[in-house]
Design a protein around this motif. Sequence first.
Motif, short mmCIF file in Angstrom:
data_model
loop_
_atom_site.label_atom_id
_atom_site.label_comp_id
_atom_site.label_asym_id
_atom_site.label_seq_id
_atom_site.Cartn_x
_atom_site.Cartn_y
_atom_site.Cartn_z
N UNK A 17 5.22 28.53 1.86
CA UNK A 17 5.85 27.23 2.44
C UNK A 17 6.45 26.48 1.31
N UNK A 18 7.52 26.04 1.21
CA UNK A 18 8.13 24.78 0.42
C UNK A 18 7.12 23.78 -0.09
N UNK A 19 6.89 23.62 -1.19
CA UNK A 19 6.21 22.56 -1.61
C UNK A 19 6.86 21.11 -1.22
N UNK A 20 6.16 20.25 -0.35
CA UNK A 20 7.01 19.09 0.10
C UNK A 20 5.95 17.93 -0.41
N UNK A 21 6.31 16.70 -0.41
CA UNK A 21 5.79 15.61 -0.41
C UNK A 21 6.34 14.36 0.33
N UNK A 22 5.71 13.38 0.91
CA UNK A 22 6.14 12.25 1.38
C UNK A 22 5.18 10.92 0.85
N UNK A 23 5.80 9.93 1.45
CA UNK A 23 5.02 8.61 1.09
C UNK A 23 5.07 7.81 2.24
N UNK A 24 3.96 7.10 2.47
CA UNK A 24 3.70 6.08 3.55
C UNK A 24 3.67 4.51 2.86
N UNK A 25 4.24 3.59 3.26
CA UNK A 25 4.03 2.36 2.67
C UNK A 25 3.97 1.12 3.73
N UNK A 26 2.90 0.36 3.64
CA UNK A 26 2.76 -0.73 4.57
C UNK A 26 2.13 -1.93 3.70
N UNK A 27 1.85 -3.03 4.17
CA UNK A 27 1.18 -4.05 3.67
C UNK A 27 1.22 -5.51 4.40
N UNK A 28 1.02 -6.35 3.74
CA UNK A 28 1.18 -7.77 4.42
C UNK A 28 1.80 -8.63 3.30
N UNK B 125 0.88 -1.13 0.03
CA UNK B 125 -0.03 0.00 0.06
C UNK B 125 0.78 1.17 -0.10
N UNK B 126 0.74 2.15 -1.16
CA UNK B 126 1.67 3.23 -1.13
C UNK B 126 0.62 4.64 -1.18
N UNK C 79 -5.79 12.59 -1.79
CA UNK C 79 -4.72 11.95 -2.34
C UNK C 79 -5.08 10.52 -2.66
N UNK C 80 -5.06 9.96 -3.85
CA UNK C 80 -5.29 8.68 -4.11
C UNK C 80 -4.14 7.78 -3.68
N UNK C 81 -4.42 6.35 -3.21
CA UNK C 81 -3.35 5.72 -2.80
C UNK C 81 -3.28 4.54 -3.80
N UNK C 82 -2.34 3.78 -3.73
CA UNK C 82 -1.93 2.57 -4.85
C UNK C 82 -2.01 1.26 -3.88
N UNK C 83 -2.70 0.19 -4.23
CA UNK C 83 -2.42 -1.04 -3.77
C UNK C 83 -1.99 -2.16 -4.61
N UNK C 84 -0.93 -2.63 -4.78
CA UNK C 84 -0.45 -3.74 -5.60
C UNK C 84 -0.26 -5.17 -4.64
N UNK C 85 -0.93 -6.10 -5.58
CA UNK C 85 -0.71 -7.66 -4.79
C UNK C 85 -0.03 -8.49 -5.82
N UNK C 86 1.16 -8.73 -5.36
CA UNK C 86 1.99 -9.78 -5.98
C UNK C 86 1.60 -11.14 -5.43
N UNK C 87 1.68 -12.34 -6.37
CA UNK C 87 1.33 -13.66 -5.84
C UNK C 87 1.34 -14.67 -6.80
N UNK C 88 1.91 -15.75 -6.16
CA UNK C 88 2.22 -17.08 -6.89
C UNK C 88 0.89 -17.47 -7.54
#
Length: 573
Positions: A305-316, A102-103, A231-240
Amino acid sequence: MINAGDLHSATCTRELKKENPKSAVATDAIAAIEAPPSTVPMLGRVVGQYSVTRYVDTRNLDALPSFLVTCLQRFVMYPQESFDFGKTPAAYNNYLAIMEVNLRPLVPEGTEIRLLDYWPRTLNAAVTTDISETGSNESNILRQHTSGSSTSTTNSFGVNLALTAGATPEGPSGSGTLGGNFEHSSTRGTSVEDTLGSSVSRGVQLTGAASMTIKDWASYATIIQPSDSKAPSLRWIWGQEYPWDLFLYRATEADNSVHLPKFLSDRLGDVDAGWVAPPSQLSMFGQDLIAHATWQVIPPENSIDPPILSFDLDGHIGLGSHSIGDPPPKSEAAAQQQKDAAPAKIVKASLNTLPYSIKPLASQSQVEPQEELEEKACALLDTPLDLELLALDAIGGPGTNNGAALGFSPDVIARRPVTPNGAIKMVSPTNTLALRGAGFLLPALDTPLKANVCAGGIATLNLFFKVADIEDEYSLIFKHWKADEAGCLLTIDINGLITVTRLVDDREGEGGSSNVTEIVLRSTDFTSIDYHDYLRLGLNQITIKITEAPPKHSDPDDPAPPCNYVLRALAVA
């Protein structure tokens, strides 16, 4: 569109690449929050590369300043067990079978962010892309002078003579004619031609690049629009998908066991022969997965204010296991019957799903307690991305045509006004010089940038620019003056390497120097005592502190004279 990227160190600091100053790279560890005893706490690492480009959106008859941010995440997952060369194992345990990512982009309040592109979307084959940035700068000056003269003289003349003789009854007769002509012409010409021309060309091409090959695995992506964020987030799932398709068969019981259909159980092993088939090669030897997304970030209009951007990432992650074992009993009677008779073996499978967290790679020498891991934010960056500085283009060479200049005429300040707290933020039209200042006055419509530094007042300027060469000479140039009797003192820190001071003691139009002050930042004359180089490749920062100069003759009883500093223009050339 206004167009013009250092590897992460062991201490996990973020730096600009010298060969690509428009991007930042960060490396973090992927650590299981609740790792079972048989697994390694650090499951892998994630390498993120972030490239930023300034972009002016001119659609809909508008000119909307924004930034294009390309985020490329590379997930390197480690195998949990080493490969056995001696024989086929009787069981395969804790191999990576499925992974969720999850990004989420994080922006300040009032900043708009739009998702423009992402991949992979649906993938079960090979993907190849490229990332490169090329730039070209060319400057030509032509001077040509041609002069000449010509003189020509032409003379021509001619003579005509004609005689006629004959006889008549009266006697012989004759006649004749004689004529002549003469022509004279003279031509004289003079020509002078001067040709003067100059041309400056500049080009930048930015493309992105990565490659990924998936065998017996698949990837699926989903766009998630949170209810509390724009802000829309993205979810990727990789699997066998082969030999065990985790997208179809992953329902687990309380003991994490998975009931497989007979055809899939037969595919995973031969009970009579007493062996089990291995999982896919990616599950056995580890994965190298890549995800990519591009966002458009639109800061608030006239924000200081300076324009800034950060990201969070987690998942299972899902750790799969399969081996030959006893089937689960269907009832107590069946369990007793199974205990009395010879048990019928089957291929058993299990899936252990674990949440993971992102943490600095340098801290992996010590395994942190569970509660400390849970308290850590899943931020991919130690500090947010400063989009304005990352998007700066390198100065396009020497001379006055490189565009690294800022003017503070009243019309420019009207478009980039000083805030009530005295702060100002500007970027040159060519996107090569950024300025952030504090301590300035709200100007009138007919005055340049002005600061009152009387009685201990201080104004500061921070200049940012990028240099992509080590040969050209550069100077910092001010056009400035004092507005009152007292002079002003400039304390200039260059990249933290040296501090120089300059006294501004002339009013506008005085001093015989056109109110221009020049500080040489790089001198490449090796034979001179002034040879020096205060610049570095990539981003450079110059901090300027403006204060009142010490009075020449001080009298404690005299009131402090007014002291105002006026700045008309700044340039790096």
